[in-house]
Scaffold this motif. Sequence first.
Motif, PDB file in Angstrom:
ATOM      1  N   TRP A   1       0.819  -1.202   0.000  1.00  0.00           N
ATOM      2  CA  TRP A   1       0.000   0.000   0.000  1.00  0.00           C
ATOM      3  C   TRP A   1       0.860   1.262   0.000  1.00  0.00           C
ATOM      4  O   TRP A   1       0.565   2.212  -0.726  1.00  0.00           O
ATOM      5  N   VAL A   2       1.909   1.292   0.807  1.00  0.00           N
ATOM      6  CA  VAL A   2       2.760   2.480   0.855  1.00  0.00           C
ATOM      7  C   VAL A   2       3.446   2.697  -0.482  1.00  0.00           C
ATOM      8  O   VAL A   2       3.531   3.829  -0.973  1.00  0.00           O
ATOM      9  N   TYR A   3       3.915   1.632  -1.110  1.00  0.00           N
ATOM     10  CA  TYR A   3       4.657   1.793  -2.362  1.00  0.00           C
ATOM     11  C   TYR A   3       3.745   2.066  -3.553  1.00  0.00           C
ATOM     12  O   TYR A   3       4.058   2.915  -4.396  1.00  0.00           O
ATOM     13  N   TYR A   4       2.611   1.377  -3.633  1.00  0.00           N
ATOM     14  CA  TYR A   4       1.732   1.533  -4.786  1.00  0.00           C
ATOM     15  C   TYR A   4       0.547   2.461  -4.521  1.00  0.00           C
ATOM     16  O   TYR A   4       0.107   3.177  -5.420  1.00  0.00           O
TER      17      TYR A   4
ATOM     18  N   MET B   1      11.487  -8.873   9.339  1.00  0.00           N
ATOM     19  CA  MET B   1      10.457  -8.326   8.458  1.00  0.00           C
ATOM     20  C   MET B   1      11.046  -7.509   7.301  1.00  0.00           C
ATOM     21  O   MET B   1      10.393  -7.316   6.281  1.00  0.00           O
ATOM     22  N   SER B   2      12.277  -7.056   7.463  1.00  0.00           N
ATOM     23  CA  SER B   2      12.893  -6.266   6.395  1.00  0.00           C
ATOM     24  C   SER B   2      13.045  -7.075   5.111  1.00  0.00           C
ATOM     25  O   SER B   2      13.148  -6.504   4.028  1.00  0.00           O
ATOM     26  N   SER B   3      13.032  -8.398   5.219  1.00  0.00           N
ATOM     27  CA  SER B   3      13.128  -9.212   4.005  1.00  0.00           C
ATOM     28  C   SER B   3      11.901  -9.043   3.110  1.00  0.00           C
ATOM     29  O   SER B   3      11.976  -9.300   1.907  1.00  0.00           O
ATOM     30  N   LEU B   4      10.802  -8.591   3.681  1.00  0.00           N
ATOM     31  CA  LEU B   4       9.578  -8.417   2.890  1.00  0.00           C
ATOM     32  C   LEU B   4       9.683  -7.284   1.869  1.00  0.00           C
ATOM     33  O   LEU B   4       8.962  -7.292   0.878  1.00  0.00           O
ATOM     34  N   VAL B   5      10.561  -6.322   2.112  1.00  0.00           N
ATOM     35  CA  VAL B   5      10.648  -5.196   1.174  1.00  0.00           C
ATOM     36  C   VAL B   5      11.220  -5.609  -0.171  1.00  0.00           C
ATOM     37  O   VAL B   5      11.160  -4.840  -1.135  1.00  0.00           O
ATOM     38  N   SER B   6      11.737  -6.823  -0.267  1.00  0.00           N
ATOM     39  CA  SER B   6      12.242  -7.297  -1.561  1.00  0.00           C
ATOM     40  C   SER B   6      11.122  -7.402  -2.590  1.00  0.00           C
ATOM     41  O   SER B   6      11.389  -7.341  -3.788  1.00  0.00           O
ATOM     42  N   VAL B   7       9.878  -7.534  -2.152  1.00  0.00           N
ATOM     43  CA  VAL B   7       8.764  -7.679  -3.097  1.00  0.00           C
ATOM     44  C   VAL B   7       8.493  -6.396  -3.882  1.00  0.00           C
ATOM     45  O   VAL B   7       7.873  -6.449  -4.943  1.00  0.00           O
ATOM     46  N   ILE B   8       8.939  -5.246  -3.370  1.00  0.00           N
ATOM     47  CA  ILE B   8       8.754  -3.998  -4.121  1.00  0.00           C
ATOM     48  C   ILE B   8      10.037  -3.579  -4.828  1.00  0.00           C
ATOM     49  O   ILE B   8      10.114  -2.493  -5.387  1.00  0.00           O
ATOM     50  N   GLY B   9      11.036  -4.458  -4.813  1.00  0.00           N
ATOM     51  CA  GLY B   9      12.242  -4.211  -5.588  1.00  0.00           C
ATOM     52  C   GLY B   9      13.415  -3.633  -4.831  1.00  0.00           C
ATOM     53  O   GLY B   9      14.431  -3.307  -5.435  1.00  0.00           O
TER      54      GLY B   9
ATOM     55  N   GLN C   1      16.757  -3.609  -2.979  1.00  0.00           N
ATOM     56  CA  GLN C   1      17.896  -4.525  -3.043  1.00  0.00           C
ATOM     57  C   GLN C   1      18.368  -4.898  -1.637  1.00  0.00           C
ATOM     58  O   GLN C   1      19.358  -4.389  -1.148  1.00  0.00           O
ATOM     59  N   ASP C   2      17.653  -5.771  -0.993  1.00  0.00           N
ATOM     60  CA  ASP C   2      18.076  -6.264   0.326  1.00  0.00           C
ATOM     61  C   ASP C   2      18.669  -7.657   0.145  1.00  0.00           C
ATOM     62  O   ASP C   2      18.852  -8.126  -0.983  1.00  0.00           O
ATOM     63  N   LEU C   3      18.986  -8.304   1.247  1.00  0.00           N
ATOM     64  CA  LEU C   3      19.598  -9.635   1.176  1.00  0.00           C
ATOM     65  C   LEU C   3      18.710 -10.640   0.441  1.00  0.00           C
ATOM     66  O   LEU C   3      19.189 -11.425  -0.378  1.00  0.00           O
ATOM     67  N   THR C   4      17.425 -10.612   0.714  1.00  0.00           N
ATOM     68  CA  THR C   4      16.507 -11.571   0.100  1.00  0.00           C
ATOM     69  C   THR C   4      16.399 -11.342  -1.402  1.00  0.00           C
ATOM     70  O   THR C   4      16.407 -12.295  -2.194  1.00  0.00           O
ATOM     71  N   ARG C   5      16.309 -10.102  -1.804  1.00  0.00           N
ATOM     72  CA  ARG C   5      16.208  -9.775  -3.236  1.00  0.00           C
ATOM     73  C   ARG C   5      17.464 -10.239  -3.971  1.00  0.00           C
ATOM     74  O   ARG C   5      17.385 -10.822  -5.045  1.00  0.00           O
ATOM     75  N   ARG C   6      18.631  -9.962  -3.385  1.00  0.00           N
ATOM     76  CA  ARG C   6      19.881 -10.383  -4.020  1.00  0.00           C
ATOM     77  C   ARG C   6      19.946 -11.909  -4.114  1.00  0.00           C
ATOM     78  O   ARG C   6      20.414 -12.460  -5.111  1.00  0.00           O
ATOM     79  N   ALA C   7      19.500 -12.592  -3.061  1.00  0.00           N
ATOM     80  CA  ALA C   7      19.508 -14.059  -3.089  1.00  0.00           C
ATOM     81  C   ALA C   7      18.596 -14.571  -4.200  1.00  0.00           C
ATOM     82  O   ALA C   7      18.969 -15.502  -4.935  1.00  0.00           O
ATOM     83  N   ASN C   8      17.420 -13.981  -4.336  1.00  0.00           N
ATOM     84  CA  ASN C   8      16.502 -14.398  -5.405  1.00  0.00           C
ATOM     85  C   ASN C   8      17.121 -14.174  -6.774  1.00  0.00           C
ATOM     86  O   ASN C   8      16.972 -15.014  -7.678  1.00  0.00           O
ATOM     87  N   GLU C   9      17.797 -13.052  -6.958  1.00  0.00           N
ATOM     88  CA  GLU C   9      18.452 -12.772  -8.237  1.00  0.00           C
ATOM     89  C   GLU C   9      19.569 -13.778  -8.512  1.00  0.00           C
ATOM     90  O   GLU C   9      19.743 -14.214  -9.655  1.00  0.00           O
ATOM     91  N   LEU C  10      20.317 -14.141  -7.483  1.00  0.00           N
ATOM     92  CA  LEU C  10      21.373 -15.136  -7.661  1.00  0.00           C
ATOM     93  C   LEU C  10      20.806 -16.512  -8.007  1.00  0.00           C
ATOM     94  O   LEU C  10      21.379 -17.246  -8.815  1.00  0.00           O
TER      95      LEU C  10
END
Length: 156
Positions: A9-12, A96-104, A106-115
């Motif tokens: 909601w905050v991002y979109y 909970m900071s790992s959840l911010v990867s869904v809006i793009g 670049q946190d640890l989770t987002r980088r792991a998904n990209e790898l």
Amino acid sequence: MPSLVLIFWVYYGLPVVANISINVFWAGVLALALSDSAFQAEIFRAGIQSVDKGQIEAGHSLGLSYFQRLRFIILPQAIRRMLPPLGNQLVYMLKMSSLVSVIGLQDLTRRANELVVTEYRPLEIYTVLVLEYLVLILIVSQGVRWLERRFKAERI
């Protein structure tokens, strides 16, 4: 409210409703802060209310102003009691900071998904991710324990 829904909601939604532009980092920070603020406020309220009323009355009878009672009597006792739940809440926010990867973001989770997408080694990559979060949480936990010991030492 689920943190993930609030992040979306905050991002979109916020840019549409408030007609503002918000980058992904600040959207993540704002959403997590909003999600956590009620818990933090309750920890502070409970910590302050846990101070014995006799202590506060004693400060009043000594002629201390409200801010002096707060500084010298209430907060030193309340902070000792607030440290464990504040530490728990900090660990929760870190997770909970790992959840911010869904809006793009670049946190640890987002980088792991990209790898995982480029390297095709999900077991190894997600194992390293788990270990990274474990190390971060252990560092935060040790920091909180150190603060607790420090405040106990000041009390003696």
